[in-house]
Enzyme design. Sequence first.
Site, mmCIF file in Angstrom:
data_model
loop_
_atom_site.group_PDB
_atom_site.id
_atom_site.type_symbol
_atom_site.label_atom_id
_atom_site.label_comp_id
_atom_site.label_asym_id
_atom_site.label_seq_id
_atom_site.Cartn_x
_atom_site.Cartn_y
_atom_site.Cartn_z
ATOM 1 N N ARG A 241 -14.175 -3.660 -1.516
ATOM 2 C CA ARG A 241 -13.770 -2.374 -2.094
ATOM 3 C C ARG A 241 -14.895 -1.864 -2.969
ATOM 4 O O ARG A 241 -15.527 -2.646 -3.687
ATOM 5 C CB ARG A 241 -12.539 -2.556 -3.001
ATOM 6 C CG ARG A 241 -11.276 -2.890 -2.257
ATOM 7 C CD ARG A 241 -10.258 -3.487 -3.207
ATOM 8 N NE ARG A 241 -10.743 -4.761 -3.751
ATOM 9 C CZ ARG A 241 -10.109 -5.489 -4.663
ATOM 10 N NH1 ARG A 241 -8.973 -5.068 -5.155
ATOM 11 N NH2 ARG A 241 -10.608 -6.629 -5.094
ATOM 12 N N ASN B 248 -6.705 -1.562 6.868
ATOM 13 C CA ASN B 248 -6.901 -0.331 6.092
ATOM 14 C C ASN B 248 -5.747 0.647 6.311
ATOM 15 O O ASN B 248 -5.267 1.279 5.367
ATOM 16 C CB ASN B 248 -8.235 0.334 6.454
ATOM 17 C CG ASN B 248 -9.378 -0.215 5.603
ATOM 18 O OD1 ASN B 248 -9.200 -1.164 4.847
ATOM 19 N ND2 ASN B 248 -10.553 0.366 5.717
ATOM 20 N N CYS C 32 -13.326 5.383 3.401
ATOM 21 C CA CYS C 32 -12.744 4.469 4.388
ATOM 22 C C CYS C 32 -11.348 4.841 4.872
ATOM 23 O O CYS C 32 -11.154 5.045 6.075
ATOM 24 C CB CYS C 32 -12.739 3.064 3.815
ATOM 25 S SG CYS C 32 -14.380 2.549 3.335
ATOM 26 N N ARG D 272 -16.771 11.099 -1.923
ATOM 27 C CA ARG D 272 -16.430 11.468 -0.547
ATOM 28 C C ARG D 272 -14.912 11.415 -0.353
ATOM 29 O O ARG D 272 -14.271 10.450 -0.720
ATOM 30 C CB ARG D 272 -17.124 10.529 0.445
ATOM 31 C CG ARG D 272 -18.619 10.774 0.531
ATOM 32 C CD ARG D 272 -19.304 9.759 1.417
ATOM 33 N NE ARG D 272 -19.191 8.419 0.864
ATOM 34 C CZ ARG D 272 -19.639 7.325 1.473
ATOM 35 N NH1 ARG D 272 -20.209 7.409 2.652
ATOM 36 N NH2 ARG D 272 -19.523 6.146 0.904
HETATM 37 C C1 UGA Z 1 -10.868 0.103 1.107
HETATM 38 C C2 UGA Z 1 -10.188 -1.267 1.285
HETATM 39 O O1 UGA Z 1 -9.392 -1.561 0.125
HETATM 40 C C3 UGA Z 1 -11.230 -2.365 1.495
HETATM 41 O O2 UGA Z 1 -10.575 -3.605 1.764
HETATM 42 C C4 UGA Z 1 -12.110 -1.982 2.694
HETATM 43 O O3 UGA Z 1 -13.124 -2.956 2.916
HETATM 44 C C5 UGA Z 1 -12.760 -0.636 2.428
HETATM 45 O O4 UGA Z 1 -11.740 0.363 2.230
HETATM 46 C C6 UGA Z 1 -13.601 -0.288 3.628
HETATM 47 O O5 UGA Z 1 -13.048 -0.117 4.715
HETATM 48 O O6 UGA Z 1 -14.837 -0.295 3.507
HETATM 49 P P1 UGA Z 1 -12.079 1.373 -0.929
HETATM 50 O O7 UGA Z 1 -12.096 2.568 -0.034
HETATM 51 O O8 UGA Z 1 -13.315 0.990 -1.653
HETATM 52 O O9 UGA Z 1 -11.638 0.060 -0.093
HETATM 53 O O10 UGA Z 1 -10.976 1.649 -2.043
HETATM 54 P P2 UGA Z 1 -9.508 1.158 -2.409
HETATM 55 O O11 UGA Z 1 -9.560 0.409 -3.680
HETATM 56 O O12 UGA Z 1 -8.829 0.515 -1.286
HETATM 57 O O13 UGA Z 1 -8.809 2.574 -2.713
HETATM 58 C C7 UGA Z 1 -8.691 3.570 -1.694
HETATM 59 C C8 UGA Z 1 -7.933 4.769 -2.212
HETATM 60 O O14 UGA Z 1 -6.558 4.474 -2.384
HETATM 61 C C9 UGA Z 1 -8.417 5.300 -3.570
HETATM 62 O O15 UGA Z 1 -8.467 6.710 -3.519
HETATM 63 C C10 UGA Z 1 -7.355 4.823 -4.533
HETATM 64 O O16 UGA Z 1 -7.241 5.651 -5.674
HETATM 65 C C11 UGA Z 1 -6.111 4.898 -3.664
HETATM 66 N N1 UGA Z 1 -5.009 4.019 -4.110
HETATM 67 C C12 UGA Z 1 -5.161 2.667 -4.073
HETATM 68 C C13 UGA Z 1 -3.800 4.576 -4.519
HETATM 69 O O17 UGA Z 1 -3.623 5.810 -4.538
HETATM 70 N N2 UGA Z 1 -2.796 3.737 -4.888
HETATM 71 C C14 UGA Z 1 -2.913 2.382 -4.880
HETATM 72 O O18 UGA Z 1 -1.934 1.689 -5.217
HETATM 73 C C15 UGA Z 1 -4.133 1.835 -4.463
#
Ligand code: UGA
Length: 430
Positions: free
Chosen positions: A154, A208, A260, A327
């Site tokens: 992440r 994902n 992602c 992004r």
């Molecule tokens: C995500 C996955 O969590 C990783 O395991 C994966 O490797 C990565 O995509 C990828 O494919 O490269 P990332 O995009 O860095 O990681 O971010 P996340 O922490 O997963 O958050 C994604 C989005 O969901 C953010 O906008 C966050 O604010 C939102 N989110 C997350 C929520 O709205 N609620 C939650 O409870 C958790």
Amino acid sequence: MKLSIIGTGHVGLVTGGCFAEYGHQVVCVDSDARKIDLLRSRRMPIYEPGLEELVLRHVDAGRLRFSTDIKDAVRDGEIIFICVGTPALAGGRADMSYIDKVSRDIAANLEEYRVVVEKSTVPVQTGRNVKMLIGKYVKKDVPFDVASNPEFLREGSAIADTLHPERVVIGVESGRAEELLRKAYAPFNAKIVVTDIHSAELIKHASNAYLAMKISYINAIAAVCEASGADVEQVADGMGMDSRIVRSFLNAGIGYGGYCFPKDVEALIHISQEMGYDFGLLREVQRINLDQRERFVKKVEKELWVIKDKTIGLLGLSFKPNTDDVRESPAIEVAKKLLERGARIRAYDPKGSEKAARILEGVTFCKDPYEAATGADALALVTEWQEFKTLDFARIKGVMAHPTLIDGRNLLDPATMRKLGFTYRSVGRA
Ligand code: UGA
């Protein structure tokens, strides 16, 4: 071992640094000469906590180097990890042209046995095409294997995620490739899951999309909470105690974003469609996610009545905390919607302002949250940076035109904010 990484984006650079941390000899290659120049002059093309220190330490120790020449990668690495982008094309299909180009370049330079590993997130069956392509373009009859080793890091916690993975997925079709990948990952001391290549590819997309679904699910529950007077935090806590559900990714807010989730959900819908399956569930996940931003803007509108010519302080621009990545950021989408309605926006983000300024026109970017709040008719909190939790809210209230705070990430405590004299609204909480 000698390892090569092609593509120095978030995944490539972090993976390269972490392999070096475990003692491997790593070359990171990128066709973008500006990026390689930047890295050679000891500067990072992205912000990721701990990355600069990690990279520079291993550059200085001679374990990590950078090159623009793919020949370097093919000659040096016993394993070649492909970490180039797979952005979404119009219509949702993943753009495989970078992987295609890299595969042909690898083939053209292959002199002895190599394992070519897809680490970028790719649609199921990509490995088959990479194998076909390398087989076609390889000059001599050099043996090679293709494998899939998806990345689960992440942004914001990428280094810890990579150094201490919960699992390492290895999709292989030969014992020789499995052995080499096991050797590369031996120092990580992680659980290794060995599958066929198609399954490894799908594990990534399915994971994902599942997490995105979890977020949309809790956001839908938040809407029911708002309608019924229930509290989404209490509901999520109660649900999360069930070991079959768990609490993480049940935080209601303005929806998911980033490079992602949106792209991967779209790509999985698309590849499923191509194979004859209509993944309607994921289309609903997308619809709820987009609706969540609109619902937030409606909350702002409800408090301000007319948004036109009102000053709105925006706290947050990055798609989540601890990154400068904007992004597909829901915060940016909210800003655009407010601008469309004629708002004057004063924005602050600890890391994301520079990148946001390339996308958003007509926004005043501020040097701190207090400057953003100055003269504001409402403050919209749209990215949950921890530093927003400990602001001097008495000071914030003092500089605002009216103390209205709409918290799109449920970061603050409603009772405390009301006690401080704010008109406070959040997501799915009474
Ligand atoms: C995500 C996955 O969590 C990783 O395991 C994966 O490797 C990565 O995509 C990828 O494919 O490269 P990332 O995009 O860095 O990681 O971010 P996340 O922490 O997963 O958050 C994604 C989005 O969901 C953010 O906008 C966050 O604010 C939102 N989110 C997350 C929520 O709205 N609620 C939650 O409870 C958790």
